[in-house]
Each structure stands twice: as C-alpha cells, then as structure tokens.
Design an enzyme around this catalytic site. Structure first.
Site, PDB file in Angstrom:
ATOM      1  N   HIS A  72       0.902  -1.281   0.035  1.00 46.11           N
ATOM      2  CA  HIS A  72      -0.110  -0.058  -0.217  1.00 46.11           C
ATOM      3  C   HIS A  72       1.021   1.341   0.072  1.00 46.11           C
ATOM      4  O   HIS A  72       1.991   1.365   0.443  1.00 46.11           O
ATOM      5  CB  HIS A  72      -0.904   0.064   1.167  1.00 46.11           C
ATOM      6  CG  HIS A  72      -0.597   0.055   2.436  1.00 46.11           C
ATOM      7  ND1 HIS A  72      -0.228   1.435   3.217  1.00 46.11           N
ATOM      8  CD2 HIS A  72      -0.071  -0.774   3.293  1.00 46.11           C
ATOM      9  CE1 HIS A  72       0.388   1.185   4.428  1.00 46.11           C
ATOM     10  NE2 HIS A  72       0.420  -0.277   4.483  1.00 46.11           N
ATOM     11  N   ASP A 189       6.099   1.892   6.748  1.00 41.63           N
ATOM     12  CA  ASP A 189       4.846   1.292   6.746  1.00 41.63           C
ATOM     13  C   ASP A 189       4.007   1.958   5.801  1.00 41.63           C
ATOM     14  O   ASP A 189       3.699   3.040   5.976  1.00 41.63           O
ATOM     15  CB  ASP A 189       4.402   0.988   8.089  1.00 41.63           C
ATOM     16  CG  ASP A 189       2.820   0.502   7.979  1.00 41.63           C
ATOM     17  OD1 ASP A 189       2.396  -0.072   6.905  1.00 41.63           O
ATOM     18  OD2 ASP A 189       2.070   0.706   9.130  1.00 41.63           O
ATOM     19  N   GLU A 223      -4.950   1.508   2.903  1.00 42.11           N
ATOM     20  CA  GLU A 223      -4.928   0.247   3.672  1.00 42.11           C
ATOM     21  C   GLU A 223      -5.055   0.712   5.283  1.00 42.11           C
ATOM     22  O   GLU A 223      -5.686   0.157   6.278  1.00 42.11           O
ATOM     23  CB  GLU A 223      -3.714  -0.358   3.457  1.00 42.11           C
ATOM     24  CG  GLU A 223      -3.454  -1.846   4.157  1.00 42.11           C
ATOM     25  CD  GLU A 223      -2.805  -1.579   5.619  1.00 42.11           C
ATOM     26  OE1 GLU A 223      -2.893  -2.332   6.388  1.00 42.11           O
ATOM     27  OE2 GLU A 223      -2.332  -0.433   6.055  1.00 42.11           O
ATOM     28  N   GLU A 224      -4.347   1.990   5.444  1.00 43.86           N
ATOM     29  CA  GLU A 224      -4.310   2.528   6.821  1.00 43.86           C
ATOM     30  C   GLU A 224      -5.695   2.796   7.639  1.00 43.86           C
ATOM     31  O   GLU A 224      -5.750   3.167   8.738  1.00 43.86           O
ATOM     32  CB  GLU A 224      -3.424   3.728   6.833  1.00 43.86           C
ATOM     33  CG  GLU A 224      -1.995   3.573   6.601  1.00 43.86           C
ATOM     34  CD  GLU A 224      -1.132   2.733   7.615  1.00 43.86           C
ATOM     35  OE1 GLU A 224      -1.961   2.271   8.482  1.00 43.86           O
ATOM     36  OE2 GLU A 224      -0.033   2.402   7.482  1.00 43.86           O
ATOM     37  N   ASP A 244       4.062  -6.131   4.191  1.00 48.69           N
ATOM     38  CA  ASP A 244       3.741  -5.008   5.211  1.00 48.69           C
ATOM     39  C   ASP A 244       4.813  -5.305   6.194  1.00 48.69           C
ATOM     40  O   ASP A 244       5.824  -6.045   6.453  1.00 48.69           O
ATOM     41  CB  ASP A 244       2.304  -5.030   5.561  1.00 48.69           C
ATOM     42  CG  ASP A 244       1.739  -3.654   5.885  1.00 48.69           C
ATOM     43  OD1 ASP A 244       2.502  -2.715   6.228  1.00 48.69           O
ATOM     44  OD2 ASP A 244       0.530  -3.372   5.426  1.00 48.69           O
TER      45      ASP A 244
END
Length: 375
Positions: A72, A189, A223-224, A244
């Site tokens: 992501h 991330d 995604e977050e 990830d």
C-alpha cells in the site's frame, strides 16, 4: 526456480523517492503517479481504479489461477478538526497512531489553494511557562495542536490563509539512511514494502524470467483506514501475498533482519497452504526467516477477504521497531523479502484446483489429521 539477485541500490533509491512524497490516506494522487511511471518504465501496462489503486499484470504461462503481490502507498497522517480561536489547528488522526509520536513533528498543511508548514505541539509546550505541567498533561489528540508557520493568532486570520476544517496534514518522514544498513523514518509502513515489491519486479525484468501464471502487482491507497484491497483484486487471482510491516517489539518474534512470516493477525490465521509454501521457499533458498503472530494488526489481505474475494492470503513482513512511530528497519529484511517474492512467483503451482474459482472435491487440499478413538 530459486531466488533472484536483488539490486539493493535500486531498492534504496526507490524507497528514498517514495518517502519524499506526502501520501496520507485520502491524498495519494502524487504517489500514484510516481509509482505508475516507475511501473511503466519497467515495461508494465498499468490499470487504475477510479480513486487510484494500481494493478499491473505481468503475463505468465496462463491467466487463470493468477498470483498477486500487494502493498500500500498510503500512510498515516492527520486532518484539521477545528480552527481554534488562537489561530492554531485541532487535529484528528488519519489511521491509528498515537499523538505521542505526533508531538514535535513538522508537517505540511494542504488547503485547497495553498500549502503551509507547521509543527505539532502539546497544548502545554513551554517548560518556562508551565513547569511540571508539561510532563503531567495527558497523551491524547485533544492535547496537541498544530502551530502554523504564518502570521496568525486568531481563527479569522487562519481562515484568511485558506486553511479550514478537513484539510490534510502530512507528517514529515525525517528519513535517515545509515551506512550500516539501518533506515530510520516515518512511513516505512508500507513504503518499504512498495520498494521491495518494485525491486522484485525489477529483478524479474532484468533476468527476463517466466512465471507459470500471471502475476498481479497491486498497490492500494487506503490500507491505513482498513479498506485498501476491497476493489482491486481481479477474479482470476487465486492467491495473494501482502508485504507489510512486522512489529519488532517485546513479546513479538519479528526481526529487522530476514523475512518475518505472519501466521495470523487479528482477523485470524492466514492460509495454511500458501503460508507453508512461503516457509518452505525460505528454507530451500536459504533466506533467513522467522514466524510471528500479530494481535493488534491487519493488512490488505483482510480487506480483500472481507470484500468477498475468495483468495488464499499470506503476509510477509519486514521487522519494524516502533511501528506507527519513529520507525526503524534494516535493508537486509527488504532484500530478503524481495528474494522470497521472486522465488514464490516463479515457483510451480502446487494446487491445480486453484486454477478454477469453483470446482469439485477432486484435487482438494489436505492437511495433517490425527487419529482419534471412538466414532
């Protein structure tokens, strides 16, 4: 096929470029354009969803039963919750992260007509004024505010700058690449995962390798906030490996070196057969590996399954110290993950039944079964 050699200089250069682009969830157009250009430079044809999730398909020997590698592009950030009477900004987080790690951060404020700079500070920021009160205030997003680097001491003056409720706040990464291989930055991330994915693809293109099925390189943008892979997985995809972060912290088995293979996260176990295959590939290719389980964690694989995609899922992770804070990783983990990806996508398809979405019991998978007394 065995793992491919990874160009770590390319991997690091891609990570540096990605970290230099602000991309909190909801503000990802620029990084989507950057990633698309790089995929096209590598010879890929790119498709985008309406909002910008990316799919690039590298053709293999057959289309059905395709494999997907997913990362992501979006990161944590914040939004303006309120313009305060003193001209400063109350914030709410984008994604789940503590205000403890926001204190002291430099940031960009993106209004509809301009970009401004500022700092996130605790409400009691001056020890000369508040003495011990600086240390006694609670840790909470309501206990911080964003000080704008402009001449404003009132709500009206801030509004006159064009800043208003809902504006995006992007946190500076403060990136440092160290000579010993450690990388310290916010937003590793999952920009580190994106860089590892691109490095694996670059190695495959450089070596002109063939794969038994099509490989879908997927890059999501939300995604977050939990919805990254809901609308990007094509029906022909049978298995999906997410890249990830893993949490290198007390009580966890993740490491900043080698590959961390997640056995489960808060949504439950990952696919038994796909995860076992990845573990075996690490052993066969002498890729350092450790297993872990994450209690307070989910990735793109969860949103894909929850959206109704019937795919096998697995998660490979690079160990991150202080995840969702001032993060630290090591280049060794990213190289190891890229090596594993190349070994996986070039490996034979073991479960032939996966070439069809729906089929009979013929060829159905088997798991170990213990014998039991009684009926």
């Amino acid at each position: 096929m065995s793992k491919l050699e990874i160009d770590t200089d390319y991997l690091a250069a891609q990570l540096k470029a990605l970290l230099a682009i602000d991309s909190p969830t909801g503000f990802t157009d620029t990084i989507v354009r950057h990633c698309t250009r790089e995929l096209e430079r590598l010879g890929m044809s790119v498709e985008l969803t309406r909002r910008g999730a990316i799919r690039a398909v590298r053709q293999g020997s057959r289309r059905s039963g395709a494999r997907a590698i997913i990362t992501h592009l979006d990161t944590l950030g914040a939004q303006v919750k309120m313009v305060k009477d003193n001209g400063r900004l109350e914030l709410v987080p984008i994604g789940h992260w503590s205000s403890r790690f926001a204190e002291g951060a430099r940031a960009n404020i993106y209004s509809y007509n301009a970009t401004h700079r500022g700092s996130i500070l605790p409400l009691k920021a001056s020890g000369h004024t508040f003495n011990e009160g600086v240390d006694e205030q609670p840790v909470d997003w309501r206990q911080v505010e964003l000080r704008i680097d402009a001449r404003t001491t009132s709500k009206d003056e801030t509004l006159a700058l064009g800043i208003d409720i809902g504006d995006i706040v992007a946190i500076d990464p403060d990136t440092e690449f160290m000579d010993n291989g450690f990388i310290v930055s916010r937003h590793l991330d999952d920009k580190a995962g994106v860089a590892a994915s691109l490095a694996a693809l670059e190695a495959m293109e450089r070596e002109k390798v063939r794969t038994p099925v099509d490989i879908h390189w997927l890059f999501t943008i939300a995604e977050e906030v939990g919805v990254g892979a809901t609308a990007i997985v094509a029906p022909e995809v049978a298995s999906m490996v997410a890249i990830d972060n893993g949490t290198s912290a007390p009580g966890q088995n993740s490491s900043e070196f080698g590959v961390t293979i997640a056995m489960a996260d808060q949504t439950g176990p990952f696919d038994y057969h796909l995860t076992k295959k990845l573990i075996e590939l690490c052993g066969d290719n002498e890729i350092p590996m450790q297993r872990d389980i994450f209690r307070f964690y989910r990735s793109d694989s969860a949103s894909a399954v929850e959206a109704g995609h019937d795919v096998r899922t697995a998660l490979v992770a690079f160990g991150v110290d202080a995840s969702h804070g001032y993060e630290r990783i090591h280049l060794h983990a990213l190289e190891s993950i890229a090596q594993l990806v190349t070994a996986y996508v070039t490996s034979p398809v073991d479960i032939k039944r996966d070439l069809e979405e729906i089929s009979t019991m013929k060829g159905f998978t088997k798991q170990p079964s213990a014998s039991h007394d009684g009926e």
